[in-house]
Design an enzyme around this catalytic site. Structure first.
Site, PDB file in Angstrom:
ATOM      1  N   ASP A   1      -6.083   9.007  -0.701  1.00 36.67           N
ATOM      2  CA  ASP A   1      -6.819   8.772  -1.948  1.00 36.67           C
ATOM      3  C   ASP A   1      -5.890   8.980  -3.123  1.00 36.67           C
ATOM      4  O   ASP A   1      -4.831   9.602  -2.976  1.00 36.67           O
ATOM      5  CB  ASP A   1      -8.022   9.753  -2.019  1.00 36.67           C
TER       6      ASP A   1
ATOM      7  N   ASP B   1      -2.156   5.200  -3.236  1.00 33.39           N
ATOM      8  CA  ASP B   1      -2.790   4.115  -3.976  1.00 33.39           C
ATOM      9  C   ASP B   1      -2.714   2.902  -3.046  1.00 33.39           C
ATOM     10  O   ASP B   1      -1.617   2.422  -2.727  1.00 33.39           O
ATOM     11  CB  ASP B   1      -2.020   3.863  -5.283  1.00 33.39           C
TER      12      ASP B   1
ATOM     13  N   TYR C   1     -17.095  -8.166  -8.461  1.00 34.10           N
ATOM     14  CA  TYR C   1     -17.290  -7.189  -7.378  1.00 34.10           C
ATOM     15  C   TYR C   1     -17.949  -7.869  -6.172  1.00 34.10           C
ATOM     16  O   TYR C   1     -17.520  -7.691  -5.026  1.00 34.10           O
ATOM     17  CB  TYR C   1     -18.169  -6.038  -7.892  1.00 34.10           C
TER      18      TYR C   1
ATOM     19  N   LYS D   1     -16.418  -8.275  -2.320  1.00 32.16           N
ATOM     20  CA  LYS D   1     -17.046  -7.743  -1.106  1.00 32.16           C
ATOM     21  C   LYS D   1     -17.364  -8.865  -0.108  1.00 32.16           C
ATOM     22  O   LYS D   1     -17.347  -8.633   1.113  1.00 32.16           O
ATOM     23  CB  LYS D   1     -18.290  -6.935  -1.473  1.00 32.16           C
TER      24      LYS D   1
HETATM   25  N1  LIG Z   1     -22.259   3.540  -4.142  1.00 32.26           N
HETATM   26  C1  LIG Z   1     -22.846   2.471  -3.679  1.00 32.26           C
HETATM   27  O1  LIG Z   1     -24.047   2.238  -3.926  1.00 32.26           O
HETATM   28  C2  LIG Z   1     -22.091   1.497  -2.816  1.00 32.26           C
HETATM   29  C3  LIG Z   1     -22.810   0.425  -2.295  1.00 32.26           C
HETATM   30  C4  LIG Z   1     -22.139  -0.491  -1.512  1.00 32.26           C
HETATM   31  C5  LIG Z   1     -20.779  -0.329  -1.236  1.00 32.26           C
HETATM   32  N2  LIG Z   1     -20.108   0.719  -1.767  1.00 32.26           N
HETATM   33  C6  LIG Z   1     -18.683   0.831  -1.421  1.00 32.26           C
HETATM   34  O2  LIG Z   1     -18.454   2.071  -0.781  1.00 32.26           O
HETATM   35  C7  LIG Z   1     -17.102   2.504  -1.026  1.00 32.26           C
HETATM   36  C8  LIG Z   1     -17.116   3.928  -1.566  1.00 32.26           C
HETATM   37  O3  LIG Z   1     -17.855   3.949  -2.780  1.00 32.26           O
HETATM   38  P1  LIG Z   1     -18.461   5.282  -3.431  1.00 32.26           P
HETATM   39  O4  LIG Z   1     -19.782   4.928  -3.970  1.00 32.26           O
HETATM   40  O5  LIG Z   1     -18.324   6.416  -2.492  1.00 32.26           O
HETATM   41  O6  LIG Z   1     -17.488   5.415  -4.688  1.00 32.26           O
HETATM   42  P2  LIG Z   1     -16.524   6.616  -5.156  1.00 32.26           P
HETATM   43  O7  LIG Z   1     -15.977   6.148  -6.469  1.00 32.26           O
HETATM   44  O8  LIG Z   1     -17.203   7.931  -5.062  1.00 32.26           O
HETATM   45  O9  LIG Z   1     -15.375   6.592  -4.041  1.00 32.26           O
HETATM   46  C9  LIG Z   1     -14.304   5.707  -4.047  1.00 32.26           C
HETATM   47  C10 LIG Z   1     -13.052   6.471  -3.653  1.00 32.26           C
HETATM   48  O10 LIG Z   1     -11.972   5.531  -3.605  1.00 32.26           O
HETATM   49  C11 LIG Z   1     -10.854   6.113  -4.269  1.00 32.26           C
HETATM   50  N3  LIG Z   1     -10.002   5.044  -4.782  1.00 32.26           N
HETATM   51  C12 LIG Z   1     -10.239   4.198  -5.813  1.00 32.26           C
HETATM   52  N4  LIG Z   1      -9.192   3.394  -6.012  1.00 32.26           N
HETATM   53  C13 LIG Z   1      -8.267   3.742  -5.075  1.00 32.26           C
HETATM   54  C14 LIG Z   1      -6.957   3.281  -4.770  1.00 32.26           C
HETATM   55  N5  LIG Z   1      -6.373   2.306  -5.493  1.00 32.26           N
HETATM   56  N6  LIG Z   1      -6.294   3.835  -3.723  1.00 32.26           N
HETATM   57  C15 LIG Z   1      -6.864   4.841  -3.006  1.00 32.26           C
HETATM   58  N7  LIG Z   1      -8.086   5.334  -3.272  1.00 32.26           N
HETATM   59  C16 LIG Z   1      -8.778   4.789  -4.286  1.00 32.26           C
HETATM   60  C17 LIG Z   1     -11.466   6.967  -5.379  1.00 32.26           C
HETATM   61  O11 LIG Z   1     -10.553   7.947  -5.868  1.00 32.26           O
HETATM   62  C18 LIG Z   1     -12.675   7.552  -4.679  1.00 32.26           C
HETATM   63  O12 LIG Z   1     -12.363   8.771  -4.021  1.00 32.26           O
HETATM   64  C19 LIG Z   1     -16.498   1.484  -1.991  1.00 32.26           C
HETATM   65  O13 LIG Z   1     -15.741   0.534  -1.269  1.00 32.26           O
HETATM   66  C20 LIG Z   1     -17.725   0.835  -2.606  1.00 32.26           C
HETATM   67  O14 LIG Z   1     -17.450  -0.458  -3.084  1.00 32.26           O
HETATM   68  C21 LIG Z   1     -20.727   1.644  -2.555  1.00 32.26           C
END
Ligand SMILES: NC(=O)c1ccc[n+]([C@@H]2O[C@H](COP(=O)([O-])OP(=O)(O)OC[C@H]3O[C@@H](n4cnc5c(N)ncnc54)[C@H](O)[C@@H]3O)[C@@H](O)[C@H]2O)c1
Length: 266
Positions: free
Chosen positions: A36, A62, A157, A161
């Protein structure tokens, strides 16, 4: 379900859904590498994992930086061993302050693709050789129900996806002969910081949600669009990930599973 003796890598594992996945895999015995950019939170999660399964590591990664991805692959081998399970979860919803605008900018498109799609491909590329050599592996990609159909308020977005779902199928076809499965999960509506941003944007871009707070938009969507009438949790997603990562799913590949309370029935 037992992952004792196995090594899992979770990108974006510091917070939210990724953290829940990392804890679930650790709870079933896996040693887990957190990859992360959020160092402080990655440290906290890695410490929690250490307490649960006795083995964890973290590498500041990253996913858009190929050299960092290569460093992660080597650091995983050096610290906890070659990866058996890769969870591509890191994701963003747009460029800085995207939720304050009612339209997508070129930066939203570029940065979202860079992390959600190209970053996923970067990480998969560096771990596939470890898995191919051992003729075994499980890869789970986190997509979204936003990838199941167009979204008027966040096209960049949604398109990223949809690309994740397509990338999952291509990678599954490529790696099947090496006995590696690749599947995707589409989380539904989870009340996380990311969804707070989405709610903000929906309230600006969709007339029916005008004037609502992000939480009100979220609750309205749960009531109107989700047959099960309840929000999903990071743990719901982690349960489905653990299934795809387990031996129970050894003959399932190229599939996309919605964890969304029935929002999409396809
Ligand atoms: N929250 C929702 O409702 C939801 C719904 C559908 C899909 N998602 C997907 O689930 C996944 C996690 O989302 P979340 O809600 O837990 O969000 P979040 O922001 O809590 O977690 C995302 C994590 O990815 C890390 N990150 C971001 N850019 C990065 C990079 N360049 N390199 C490495 N790490 C990186 C962030 O630091 C964070 O820890 C994502 O792919 C998101 O698109 C979320």
């Amino acid at each position: 379900m037992n992952f004792k003796g196995q090594v899992a890598v979770v990108t974006g594992g510091a917070t939210g859904i990724g953290r829940a996945i990392a804890l679930k895999l650790a709870d079933k015995g896996a040693a887990v590498m957190i990859a992360d950019i959020n160092v402080a939170k990655a440290k906290e999660t890695a410490e929690e994992i250490e307490e649960i399964s006795g083995a964890s590591s973290l590498f500041v990664t990253d996913v858009t930086n190929v050299a960092a991805c290569e460093g992660l692959a080597q650091a995983t081998i050096d610290s906890i061993g070659a990866a058996d399970i890769l969870i591509n979860n890191a994701g963003i919803a747009g460029s800085a302050d995207w939720q304050t605008r009612s339209y997508s900018t070129e930066e939203d498109w570029k940065q979202t693709y860079q992390v959600n799609v190209i970053g996923m491909s970067n990480i998969t590329s560096v771990f596939r050789s470890q898995m191919t050599r051992r003729r075994s592996g499980r890869i789970v990609n986190i997509a979204s129900i936003a990838g199941r159909e167009g979204r008027p308020s966040l096209p960049h977005y949604s398109a990223s996806k949809a690309a994740v779902i397509s990338l999952t199928q291509s990678t599954a076809l490529e790696l099947a002969r090496s006995n590696i499965t690749v599947n995707a999960i589409c989380p539904g509506l989870l009340w996380t910081p990311m969804w707070e941003q989405v709610g903000d944007r929906h309230a600006q871009a969709i007339p029916a949600y005008e004037g609502l707070t992000p939480r009100e938009v979220f609750d309205t969507m749960i009531a109107e669009r989700i047959p099960m009438k309840k929000e999903q949790t990071p743990e719901d997603v982690a349960d489905a990930v653990a299934f795809f990562a387990s031996d129970d799913a050894k003959n399932i590949t190229g599939q996309t599973l919605n964890v969304d309370g029935g929002f999409f029935m396809r």
